[in-house]
Scaffold this active site. Structure first.
Site, short mmCIF file in Angstrom:
data_model
loop_
_atom_site.label_atom_id
_atom_site.label_comp_id
_atom_site.label_asym_id
_atom_site.label_seq_id
_atom_site.Cartn_x
_atom_site.Cartn_y
_atom_site.Cartn_z
N ASP A 144 41.16 45.80 37.24
CA ASP A 144 40.75 47.17 37.51
C ASP A 144 41.20 48.12 36.40
O ASP A 144 42.16 47.85 35.67
CB ASP A 144 41.35 47.66 38.83
CG ASP A 144 40.74 46.99 40.04
OD1 ASP A 144 39.87 46.10 39.88
OD2 ASP A 144 41.14 47.35 41.16
N HIS A 161 33.87 50.61 39.16
CA HIS A 161 35.12 51.12 39.73
C HIS A 161 35.10 52.65 39.78
O HIS A 161 36.15 53.29 39.73
CB HIS A 161 36.30 50.61 38.92
CG HIS A 161 37.62 50.62 39.66
ND1 HIS A 161 37.75 50.23 40.98
CD2 HIS A 161 38.88 50.98 39.25
CE1 HIS A 161 39.02 50.34 41.35
NE2 HIS A 161 39.72 50.80 40.32
N HIS A 217 37.70 57.19 38.91
CA HIS A 217 38.74 56.63 39.78
C HIS A 217 39.07 57.60 40.91
O HIS A 217 40.23 57.81 41.28
CB HIS A 217 40.00 56.29 38.98
CG HIS A 217 40.87 55.26 39.64
ND1 HIS A 217 41.86 55.58 40.55
CD2 HIS A 217 40.91 53.90 39.52
CE1 HIS A 217 42.48 54.48 40.95
NE2 HIS A 217 41.92 53.44 40.34
N HIS A 277 45.44 44.54 36.74
CA HIS A 277 45.01 45.75 36.04
C HIS A 277 45.13 45.56 34.53
O HIS A 277 46.20 45.21 34.04
CB HIS A 277 45.85 46.96 36.46
CG HIS A 277 45.67 47.34 37.91
ND1 HIS A 277 46.22 46.62 38.93
CD2 HIS A 277 44.96 48.36 38.47
CE1 HIS A 277 45.88 47.18 40.09
NE2 HIS A 277 45.11 48.23 39.84
#
Length: 275
Positions: free
Chosen positions: A75, A126, A130, A226
């Site tokens: 991510d 995504h 964010h 991540h």
């Protein structure tokens, strides 16, 4: 003169019985029932919004179809400080993974987005910034998804992603319909999360990743890691690289197969990861 006496109207007024909303001197069971019902509903809604296994607001994907299939997902990228190192590491071990990209970073690093795709990895949405989707309106969710779709598609000059992961894993009742409106078929959650989003010694992450791919159960793991920091480009994720340098050969030796989340299905029970 004596002080003025005040009539007792508190909880113990009237033979010690509680007064609820001033109705008589008896405990009102309906008030308790209503309050308990509201609290229960709020708890269920909160779990539906943030629980990784919750499907109250629509189907999600949390596992791979086989105990031997491992899906590594990343991510908050692309991140020019770390993502290229991961790509080289994945090439070394012939591993394919899924990157859930933030739209504004994809727009800032289109060459890196193209390289991720060219090396055989899957791209996912995504959101554009964010954003916490729980607090977004329908229009806000739509904009977050569509802008990210456009950014990734423009960088790769190909079709936009077919799956998304909500930031923080937070969902709202509006998300499912907007995911499908944007042309995507899956909201992807996880079965393992490794708390890797802050700089830390690699040994901590290596220890947490020991839980991945353990025998037992009928499905395999989808792991959240991540490669970026949603706050800014260039986040320090070198502990992630070091931890995977440790685990990738060991997972290979254990017979695990690395898959991407190439999922036309929209439920946890109907999966078809791509090898």
């Amino acid at each position: 003169m004596c002080p003025t006496a005040h009539k007792n109207i508190g909880w113990n007024a009237g033979r010690g019985r509680a007064k609820i909303n001033g109705v008589g001197d008896e405990l009102n069971p309906w008030s308790i029932a209503v309050s308990a019902g509201v609290a229960t509903a709020a708890g269920i809604a909160a779990w539906g919004a943030v629980g990784p296994s919750a499907e109250l607001f629509g189907p999600t994907v949390r596992h791979t179809a086989s105990v031997k299939a491992l899906a590594l997902t990343f991510d908050d990228g692309p991140n020019p400080a770390v993502t290229p190192k991961l790509l080289d590491l994945f090439d070394r071990y012939s591993v394919r993974v899924t990157f859930f990209l933030i739209g504004k970073f994809a727009r800032a690093c289109p060459d890196l987005v193209r390289e991720i795709s060219a090396r055989g990895h899957l791209l996912g949405n995504h959101t554009e910034t964010h954003a916490n989707l729980i607090f977004q309106s329908r229009t806000g969710i739509r904009d977050e998804l569509e802008q990210c779709q456009v950014a990734i598609s423009a960088a790769t000059r190909s079709d936009p992603p077919r799956c998304m992961r909500p930031p923080y894993g937070f969902r709202s009742p509006l998300l499912n319909a907007e995911v499908r409106r944007a042309g995507m078929h899956a909201v992807v959650m996880w079965s393992r999360i490794c708390w890797d989003w802050k700089p830390q010694p690699p040994e901590r992450l290596i220890a947490r990743l020991a839980r991945v791919g353990r025998p037992g159960g009928s499905h395999g793991d989808i792991v959240v890691l991540h490669d970026g920091d949603h706050r800014a480009l260039g986040g320090d994720r070198h502990h992630v690289v070091a931890a995977l340098e440790h685990w990738l050969p060991r997972w290979r030796d254990a017979g695990l197969e690395f898959v991407t989340i190439d999922l036309p299905a929209v439920s946890d029970s109907a999966r078809a990861p791509r090898t």
